[in-house]
Scaffold this motif. Sequence first.
Motif, short mmCIF file in Angstrom:
data_model
loop_
_atom_site.label_atom_id
_atom_site.label_comp_id
_atom_site.label_asym_id
_atom_site.label_seq_id
_atom_site.Cartn_x
_atom_site.Cartn_y
_atom_site.Cartn_z
N VAL A 149 0.15 9.89 0.79
CA VAL A 149 1.05 9.08 -0.03
C VAL A 149 2.33 8.87 0.77
O VAL A 149 2.88 9.84 1.32
N VAL A 150 2.79 7.63 0.86
CA VAL A 150 4.03 7.37 1.59
C VAL A 150 5.15 8.16 0.94
O VAL A 150 5.16 8.39 -0.28
N GLU A 151 6.10 8.56 1.74
CA GLU A 151 7.14 9.48 1.28
C GLU A 151 7.87 9.01 0.03
O GLU A 151 8.08 9.76 -0.91
N GLU A 152 8.24 7.74 -0.02
CA GLU A 152 9.03 7.25 -1.15
C GLU A 152 8.23 7.14 -2.45
O GLU A 152 8.82 6.97 -3.52
N ALA A 153 6.91 7.29 -2.40
CA ALA A 153 6.08 7.21 -3.61
C ALA A 153 5.54 8.58 -4.03
O ALA A 153 4.77 8.67 -4.99
N ARG A 154 5.95 9.63 -3.37
CA ARG A 154 5.46 10.97 -3.70
C ARG A 154 6.04 11.44 -5.03
O ARG A 154 7.10 11.01 -5.45
N GLY A 155 5.28 12.30 -5.70
CA GLY A 155 5.72 12.86 -6.97
C GLY A 155 5.41 11.97 -8.16
O GLY A 155 5.84 12.25 -9.27
N ARG A 156 4.62 10.92 -7.96
CA ARG A 156 4.28 9.99 -9.03
C ARG A 156 2.83 10.11 -9.49
O ARG A 156 2.36 9.33 -10.30
N GLY A 157 2.10 11.07 -8.94
CA GLY A 157 0.72 11.29 -9.36
C GLY A 157 -0.31 10.42 -8.63
O GLY A 157 -1.47 10.39 -9.04
N LEU A 158 0.10 9.73 -7.57
CA LEU A 158 -0.84 8.85 -6.87
C LEU A 158 -1.98 9.61 -6.20
O LEU A 158 -3.13 9.19 -6.26
N PRO A 216 1.73 22.63 2.16
CA PRO A 216 1.66 23.38 0.90
C PRO A 216 1.50 22.47 -0.32
O PRO A 216 0.87 22.87 -1.30
N GLU A 217 2.05 21.26 -0.27
CA GLU A 217 1.89 20.35 -1.41
C GLU A 217 0.43 19.93 -1.56
O GLU A 217 -0.05 19.78 -2.69
N ALA A 218 -0.30 19.77 -0.46
CA ALA A 218 -1.73 19.44 -0.54
C ALA A 218 -2.51 20.61 -1.11
O ALA A 218 -3.37 20.44 -1.98
N LEU A 219 -2.23 21.80 -0.61
CA LEU A 219 -2.92 23.00 -1.12
C LEU A 219 -2.69 23.16 -2.61
O LEU A 219 -3.62 23.47 -3.37
N ALA A 220 -1.46 22.93 -3.06
CA ALA A 220 -1.15 23.06 -4.49
C ALA A 220 -1.87 21.99 -5.31
O ALA A 220 -2.41 22.28 -6.38
N LEU A 221 -1.88 20.75 -4.82
CA LEU A 221 -2.58 19.67 -5.53
C LEU A 221 -4.06 20.02 -5.70
O LEU A 221 -4.59 19.97 -6.81
N PRO A 264 0.83 -1.20 0.00
CA PRO A 264 0.00 0.00 0.00
C PRO A 264 0.87 1.26 0.00
O PRO A 264 1.78 1.39 0.82
N LEU A 265 0.60 2.15 -0.96
CA LEU A 265 1.41 3.36 -1.10
C LEU A 265 0.64 4.65 -0.85
O LEU A 265 1.25 5.67 -0.55
N ALA A 266 -0.67 4.62 -1.04
CA ALA A 266 -1.45 5.86 -0.93
C ALA A 266 -2.87 5.52 -0.49
O ALA A 266 -3.35 4.41 -0.70
#
Length: 178
Positions: free
Chosen positions: A85-94, A123-128, A57-59
Amino acid sequence: MEIRPVPYDHADAVALDRLVQREYAQRYGEGDMTPLDPAMFRPPHGTYLLAYENGRPLATGGWRSQDANPEGYADGDAEIKRMFVVEEARGRGLARRILAALEADARAAGRVRMVLETGIKQPEALALYASCGYRPVPKFGLYRTYEDSRCMGKALLSDGVGVQRGAGVREAGSGAGV
């Protein structure tokens, strides 16, 4: 990559919830105090999704029905909870993929607006959310009086093609990031 519905109290959901609570505590000094019950995420009143890759499970993310009440919700609201999203899977669009699946499911369940609460230390959540069409709305929920809380919403308009409940919930792919 597979996104699938699970009960909110599923072992993998509980494990990811522990991680998100730890992250909230690091950012805000405490975890999310919003009372949640597994029944809130059972169809047709909500759903809870996990994204898996190779069985891991990643997200996660869910929505629950809300209607007009003293906490500031409106009739027909679907509230997003536990996007993570778990840290190592961030930035992949999950997160974006889970969000789209949650929106489709809530729309199919007859909900008219998706709402969420997050904070300025995410801030990453707000931007998403902003990039997905969410806009500020009057504050609602447990954190409506907190200065660092931000509430956002998005209309869930029917696309007129007869979306069925669960559309977009089960998804399989190559595992490539989006």
